[in-house]
Design a protein around this motif. Structure first.
Motif, PDB file in Angstrom:
ATOM      1  N   ARG A   1       0.786  -1.230   0.000  1.00 23.17           N
ATOM      2  CA  ARG A   1       0.000   0.000   0.000  1.00 23.17           C
ATOM      3  C   ARG A   1       0.819   1.282   0.000  1.00 23.17           C
ATOM      4  NH1 ARG A   1      -4.963  -1.289  -1.757  1.00 23.17           N
ATOM      5  NH2 ARG A   1      -5.534  -3.271  -0.836  1.00 23.17           N
ATOM      6  N   GLY A   2       2.101   1.166   0.304  1.00 18.82           N
ATOM      7  CA  GLY A   2       2.961   2.344   0.284  1.00 18.82           C
ATOM      8  C   GLY A   2       3.229   2.901   1.671  1.00 18.82           C
ATOM      9  N   TRP A   3       4.305   3.659   1.748  1.00 17.23           N
ATOM     10  CA  TRP A   3       4.798   4.211   3.012  1.00 17.23           C
ATOM     11  C   TRP A   3       4.510   5.708   3.063  1.00 17.23           C
ATOM     12  CZ3 TRP A   3       9.400   7.386   3.340  1.00 17.23           C
ATOM     13  CH2 TRP A   3       9.787   7.680   4.641  1.00 17.23           C
ATOM     14  N   ALA A   4       4.239   6.207   4.253  1.00 18.01           N
ATOM     15  CA  ALA A   4       3.966   7.633   4.453  1.00 18.01           C
ATOM     16  C   ALA A   4       4.745   8.123   5.665  1.00 18.01           C
ATOM     17  CB  ALA A   4       2.472   7.853   4.678  1.00 18.01           C
ATOM     18  N   ARG A   5       4.881   9.428   5.752  1.00 15.43           N
ATOM     19  CA  ARG A   5       5.475  10.011   6.957  1.00 15.43           C
ATOM     20  C   ARG A   5       4.607  11.178   7.394  1.00 15.43           C
ATOM     21  NH1 ARG A   5      10.263  11.849   3.546  1.00 15.43           N
ATOM     22  NH2 ARG A   5      11.474  10.289   4.611  1.00 15.43           N
ATOM     23  N   ALA A   6       4.766  11.551   8.649  1.00 21.18           N
ATOM     24  CA  ALA A   6       4.107  12.702   9.260  1.00 21.18           C
ATOM     25  C   ALA A   6       2.615  12.491   9.549  1.00 21.18           C
ATOM     26  CB  ALA A   6       4.297  13.964   8.424  1.00 21.18           C
TER      27      ALA A   6
ATOM     28  N   LEU B   1       3.799   3.123  12.297  1.00 16.38           N
ATOM     29  CA  LEU B   1       2.770   2.852  13.304  1.00 16.38           C
ATOM     30  C   LEU B   1       1.417   2.576  12.656  1.00 16.38           C
ATOM     31  CD1 LEU B   1       3.560   5.348  16.210  1.00 16.38           C
ATOM     32  CD2 LEU B   1       3.711   2.857  16.249  1.00 16.38           C
ATOM     33  N   GLY B   2       1.094   3.288  11.597  1.00 16.42           N
ATOM     34  CA  GLY B   2      -0.151   3.021  10.885  1.00 16.42           C
ATOM     35  C   GLY B   2      -0.171   1.617  10.307  1.00 16.42           C
ATOM     36  N   ALA B   3       0.959   1.171   9.761  1.00 16.85           N
ATOM     37  CA  ALA B   3       1.059  -0.180   9.195  1.00 16.85           C
ATOM     38  C   ALA B   3       0.972  -1.238  10.288  1.00 16.85           C
ATOM     39  CB  ALA B   3       2.359  -0.325   8.410  1.00 16.85           C
ATOM     40  N   ILE B   4       1.589  -0.985  11.439  1.00 17.43           N
ATOM     41  CA  ILE B   4       1.460  -1.915  12.564  1.00 17.43           C
ATOM     42  C   ILE B   4      -0.002  -1.974  12.999  1.00 17.43           C
ATOM     43  CG2 ILE B   4       2.081  -2.331  14.982  1.00 17.43           C
ATOM     44  CD1 ILE B   4       4.845  -1.070  14.314  1.00 17.43           C
ATOM     45  N   GLY B   5      -0.664  -0.818  13.004  1.00 17.81           N
ATOM     46  CA  GLY B   5      -2.090  -0.782  13.336  1.00 17.81           C
ATOM     47  C   GLY B   5      -2.919  -1.592  12.351  1.00 17.81           C
ATOM     48  N   MET B   6      -2.640  -1.454  11.064  1.00 16.03           N
ATOM     49  CA  MET B   6      -3.376  -2.218  10.055  1.00 16.03           C
ATOM     50  C   MET B   6      -3.130  -3.718  10.237  1.00 16.03           C
ATOM     51  SD  MET B   6      -5.196  -0.116   8.305  1.00 16.03           S
ATOM     52  CE  MET B   6      -5.668  -0.908   6.783  1.00 16.03           C
ATOM     53  N   ALA B   7      -1.896  -4.089  10.518  1.00 16.37           N
ATOM     54  CA  ALA B   7      -1.572  -5.506  10.711  1.00 16.37           C
ATOM     55  C   ALA B   7      -2.221  -6.061  11.973  1.00 16.37           C
ATOM     56  CB  ALA B   7      -0.059  -5.700  10.770  1.00 16.37           C
ATOM     57  N   ALA B   8      -2.237  -5.281  13.038  1.00 13.68           N
ATOM     58  CA  ALA B   8      -2.793  -5.754  14.304  1.00 13.68           C
ATOM     59  C   ALA B   8      -4.318  -5.717  14.313  1.00 13.68           C
ATOM     60  CB  ALA B   8      -2.252  -4.914  15.466  1.00 13.68           C
TER      61      ALA B   8
ATOM     62  N   THR C   1      -7.958   2.622  11.660  1.00  7.48           N
ATOM     63  CA  THR C   1      -8.530   3.287  12.836  1.00  7.48           C
ATOM     64  C   THR C   1      -8.005   4.709  12.841  1.00  7.48           C
ATOM     65  OG1 THR C   1      -6.700   2.570  14.236  1.00  7.48           O
ATOM     66  CG2 THR C   1      -8.641   1.150  14.191  1.00  7.48           C
ATOM     67  N   SER C   2      -8.761   5.618  13.417  1.00  8.26           N
ATOM     68  CA  SER C   2      -8.317   7.015  13.372  1.00  8.26           C
ATOM     69  C   SER C   2      -6.976   7.197  14.081  1.00  8.26           C
ATOM     70  CB  SER C   2      -9.383   7.944  13.955  1.00  8.26           C
ATOM     71  OG  SER C   2      -9.672   7.575  15.287  1.00  8.26           O
ATOM     72  N   ILE C   3      -6.798   6.549  15.212  1.00  9.25           N
ATOM     73  CA  ILE C   3      -5.528   6.605  15.937  1.00  9.25           C
ATOM     74  C   ILE C   3      -5.186   5.176  16.372  1.00  9.25           C
ATOM     75  CG2 ILE C   3      -4.259   7.603  17.877  1.00  9.25           C
ATOM     76  CD1 ILE C   3      -6.317   9.879  17.905  1.00  9.25           C
TER      77      ILE C   3
ATOM     78  N   TYR D   1      -0.422   8.974  10.356  1.00  6.92           N
ATOM     79  CA  TYR D   1      -0.629   7.519  10.371  1.00  6.92           C
ATOM     80  C   TYR D   1      -0.959   6.995   8.977  1.00  6.92           C
ATOM     81  CZ  TYR D   1      -0.856   7.867  15.467  1.00  6.92           C
ATOM     82  OH  TYR D   1      -0.577   8.107  16.776  1.00  6.92           O
ATOM     83  N   TYR D   2      -1.862   7.710   8.283  1.00 10.79           N
ATOM     84  CA  TYR D   2      -2.299   7.273   6.963  1.00 10.79           C
ATOM     85  C   TYR D   2      -2.261   8.456   6.010  1.00 10.79           C
ATOM     86  CZ  TYR D   2      -4.235   3.784  10.090  1.00 10.79           C
ATOM     87  OH  TYR D   2      -4.379   2.850  11.064  1.00 10.79           O
ATOM     88  N   SER D   3      -1.955   8.177   4.775  1.00 16.13           N
ATOM     89  CA  SER D   3      -1.929   9.214   3.748  1.00 16.13           C
ATOM     90  C   SER D   3      -2.954   8.850   2.687  1.00 16.13           C
ATOM     91  CB  SER D   3      -0.537   9.315   3.133  1.00 16.13           C
ATOM     92  OG  SER D   3      -0.505  10.329   2.170  1.00 16.13           O
TER      93      SER D   3
END
Length: 174
Positions: A36-41, A56-63, A68-70, A43-45
């Motif tokens: 899906r691609g990497w982002a900075r600044a 952290l957003g990717a860890i959230g998606m995996a978990a 989720t918003s945060i 959680y999600y782009s």
């Protein structure tokens, strides 16, 4: 027992319970970033159910299995999986000299944010680091039975057991 009868309990070799380890979540996060691609600044782009994400957003998606918003504070039953994976990544980054431990056992997630959002950071490095942290977790938490089985297999084939070989063997036997 006839195939139409219901067993009174589960057989020892038929358990399907998946143990979610930090390694499994971190590898899932690396796979997510590759897809899906990497982002900075942030959680999600972008919008949508599966946008590009920071570490952290990717860890959230995996978990969590969903956006989720945060992801760090999502009130889901998978929050423990997220916390264990993010906490282990923080420890791993600190052991590699990245980030800063403030006290014993501190898993400040800002270390991951700073590492991910660094101007010199790349998607390739984030993905490789997530996988390296997962490998380190598997190595540190390998069962005695797995280590012995792998070592016996290597010695039977006139090879010297090594960490990388064990990790490859473990991946093939999951």
């Amino acid at each position: 027992m006839h195939r139409t009868q219901n067993p009174t309990g589960t057989a020892a070799d038929t358990t399907t319970e998946l143990v979610v380890t930090p390694a499994l979540t971190l590898r899932g996060a690396a796979d997510y970033l590759e897809l899906r691609g990497w982002a900075r600044a942030r959680y999600y782009s972008g919008d949508g159910a599966f946008p590009s994400a920071c570490a952290l957003g990717a860890i959230g998606m995996a978990a969590h299995g969903c956006r989720t918003s945060i992801p760090t504070t999502a009130l889901l039953e998978t929050q423990g999986d997220f916390r264990r994976a993010a906490g282990y990544l923080t420890i791993y980054l600190n052991e590699q000299g990245i980030g800063s431990f403030h006290s014993e056992g501190d898993t400040d997630l800002t270390d991951i944010v700073g590492w991910n959002d660094s101007d010199c950071q790349t998607a390739k490095n984030v993905i490789a680091t997530l996988r390296a942290a997962a490998d380190e977790y598997d190595w540190e938490h390998a069962s005695e039975d797995d280590l012995e089985t792998y070592a016996e297999n290597e010695l039977d084939n006139d090879r010297i057991p090594a960490r990388e070989g064990f990790l490859a063997w473990l991946a093939a036997h999951r």
